[in-house]
Design a protein around this motif. Structure first.
Motif, PDB file in Angstrom:
ATOM      1  N   THR A   1      54.426  52.915  46.706  1.00 26.14           N
ATOM      2  CA  THR A   1      55.600  53.762  46.922  1.00 26.14           C
ATOM      3  C   THR A   1      56.122  53.613  48.344  1.00 26.14           C
ATOM      4  O   THR A   1      57.333  53.470  48.568  1.00 26.14           O
TER       5      THR A   1
ATOM      6  N   ASP B   1      57.550  49.980  48.847  1.00 28.02           N
ATOM      7  CA  ASP B   1      58.827  49.801  48.152  1.00 28.02           C
ATOM      8  C   ASP B   1      59.971  50.370  48.998  1.00 28.02           C
ATOM      9  O   ASP B   1      61.007  49.719  49.170  1.00 28.02           O
ATOM     10  N   THR B   2      59.785  51.580  49.507  1.00 27.41           N
ATOM     11  CA  THR B   2      60.826  52.186  50.339  1.00 27.41           C
ATOM     12  C   THR B   2      61.021  51.400  51.632  1.00 27.41           C
ATOM     13  O   THR B   2      62.154  51.139  52.055  1.00 27.41           O
TER      14      THR B   2
ATOM     15  N   ARG C   1      62.944  48.183  50.951  1.00 20.09           N
ATOM     16  CA  ARG C   1      64.353  48.417  50.594  1.00 20.09           C
ATOM     17  C   ARG C   1      65.193  48.783  51.816  1.00 20.09           C
ATOM     18  O   ARG C   1      66.419  48.635  51.800  1.00 20.09           O
TER      19      ARG C   1
ATOM     20  N   ARG D   1      69.897  51.271  49.571  1.00 20.34           N
ATOM     21  CA  ARG D   1      68.851  52.108  50.148  1.00 20.34           C
ATOM     22  C   ARG D   1      68.429  53.200  49.171  1.00 20.34           C
ATOM     23  O   ARG D   1      69.211  53.594  48.303  1.00 20.34           O
ATOM     24  N   PRO D   2      67.219  53.698  49.320  1.00 23.53           N
ATOM     25  CA  PRO D   2      66.797  54.830  48.486  1.00 23.53           C
ATOM     26  C   PRO D   2      67.782  55.982  48.639  1.00 23.53           C
ATOM     27  O   PRO D   2      68.164  56.339  49.756  1.00 23.53           O
TER      28      PRO D   2
ATOM     29  N   HIS E   1      67.638  59.251  48.223  1.00 31.79           N
ATOM     30  CA  HIS E   1      67.210  60.515  48.829  1.00 31.79           C
ATOM     31  C   HIS E   1      65.762  60.374  49.294  1.00 31.79           C
ATOM     32  O   HIS E   1      64.915  59.868  48.560  1.00 31.79           O
ATOM     33  N   MET E   2      65.534  60.808  50.507  1.00 37.25           N
ATOM     34  CA  MET E   2      64.169  60.776  51.036  1.00 37.25           C
ATOM     35  C   MET E   2      63.835  62.151  51.587  1.00 37.25           C
ATOM     36  O   MET E   2      64.471  62.627  52.530  1.00 37.25           O
TER      37      MET E   2
ATOM     38  N   SER F   1      58.223  62.300  51.779  1.00 39.48           N
ATOM     39  CA  SER F   1      58.288  60.881  51.429  1.00 39.48           C
ATOM     40  C   SER F   1      58.582  60.012  52.644  1.00 39.48           C
ATOM     41  O   SER F   1      58.206  58.832  52.678  1.00 39.48           O
TER      42      SER F   1
END
Length: 349
Positions: free
Chosen positions: A85, A88-89, A92, A99-100, A102-103, A107
């Protein structure tokens, strides 16, 4: 890593078999990545690849066994301690992918740790923007993270937002355990200095320009209405050489605002409509004051907000790092020295 089971493949785009490196995470997920992208994003990875290329181990080909033909080239792999996890973020944020969306703060924490460890400045810049947004709801948590990872600008922003909320020393903030007591003391000292400087504003009116305020001139309304209880002091405005006694309705507002600013030493505290409404109701009892009270109180609030902002801007926060980074303290050169003895991790699969 379970030697009996191959790692699970990562999601798109990190399942491209044409990529030239596999990163294997702690939860056994294989990310197929391009070394050139990692090297561009991280000097730590760049130096790691340079070391592997200079070593006697060819990461793309196993050594020949006597006269046997060399095996076909395979993709080298590297075990890393991050979870899938987190990786992956992290990827990216440095890959040319969306981009993700929401973080959350929870996280962000492991990603921030990894970006700091691998010295990914561009990723850190993105994370700092998100942390800045989160200061509204969790200023103390963001402050602790910013101190832990030497993000001075983010720490200053979080400290300013910390002034907006009433402080409860019993609040449980787990991130505070990751910084030393000195860093937390710096924040509390900053809040105390802010409260003290705003107390100077609200104990008198010497900062306020003498702009013909009716509440400083309508000396007859309060005695006539039976409001003067002897608690209103004589005040001298800036630019004036005469001491005057403010209207009691105004001084009561001013005194209440002072108490509010001592608990929340910030310009945002001035937006409380309750105190303004109370002042206007009292001012309405005077025929002279009621005509101009609203306009003058709005103007007074604006002047007070400017003065509060100016005074707070002069107070500096000590943002020296906490000295508690654990393995996030590892520099690029130190990381390479560690890798030198374990370069076999970058091996042919």
């Amino acid at each position: 890593m379970n030697d009996n089971m191959p790692p699970s493949p990562a999601c798109v785009p990190f399942n491209n078999s044409n990529a030239d490196l596999i990163l294997c995470t702690s939860d056994e997920v294989a990310f197929h990545v391009w070394r050139c992208i990692l090297a561009e994003a991280s000097p730590v990875f760049s130096d790691m690849f340079s070391l592997a290329d200079r070593s006697s181990i060819d990461p793309l080909r196993a050594p020949p066994d006597g006269d046997a033909a060399p095996p076909a080239p395979t993709t080298p792999s590297l075990n890393i301690p991050e979870s899938s996890t987190t990786l992956d973020t992290l990827l990216r944020l440095c890959y040319p992918t969306p981009r993700p969306p929401h973080m959350s703060l929870d996280s962000i924490k492991p990603v921030l740790h990894a970006a700091h460890k691998y010295q990914m400045d561009s990723v850190l810049d993105i994370l700092k923007l998100r942390l800045g947004e989160l200061t509204e709801d969790a200023p103390l948590r963001v402050y602790a993270l910013a101190i832990q990872y030497d993000l001075a600008d983010t720490a200053r922003l979080a400290a300013r937002k910390f002034l907006v909320r009433p402080w409860n020393p019993e609040d449980n903030v787990p991130e505070l355990y990751d910084i030393n007591a000195g860093a937390y003391q710096h924040l509390l000292a900053y809040r105390k200095r802010c409260s003290a400087t705003l107390a100077e504003i609200t104990t008198g009116l010497g900062w306020l320009p003498d702009d013909g305020w009716t509440f400083m001139q309508c000396s007859g309304c309060c005695p006539r209405l039976g409001l003067d209880d002897g608690s209103v002091p004589m005040c001298r405005l800036r630019g004036s050489d005469v001491d005057k006694k403010p209207a009691v309705w105004f001084w009561r507002y001013h005194d209440s605002m002072g108490r509010l600013l001592r608990g929340r030493p910030c310009a945002e505290a001035l937006a409380d409509p309750h105190l303004m409404n109370q002042a206007l109701k009292r001012a309405a009892r005077c025929g002279t004051c009621r005509e101009v009270a609203y306009e003058q109180m709005v103007r007074f609030q604006h002047k007070l907000s400017q003065e509060v902002t100016r005074r707070l801007g002069e107070i500096k926060l000590d943002t020296r790092p906490s000295g508690s980074h654990s393995d996030a303290d590892i520099s690029s050169s130190a990381f390479i020295l560690l890798l030198d003895s374990t370069v076999g991790n970058l091996r042919a699969s």
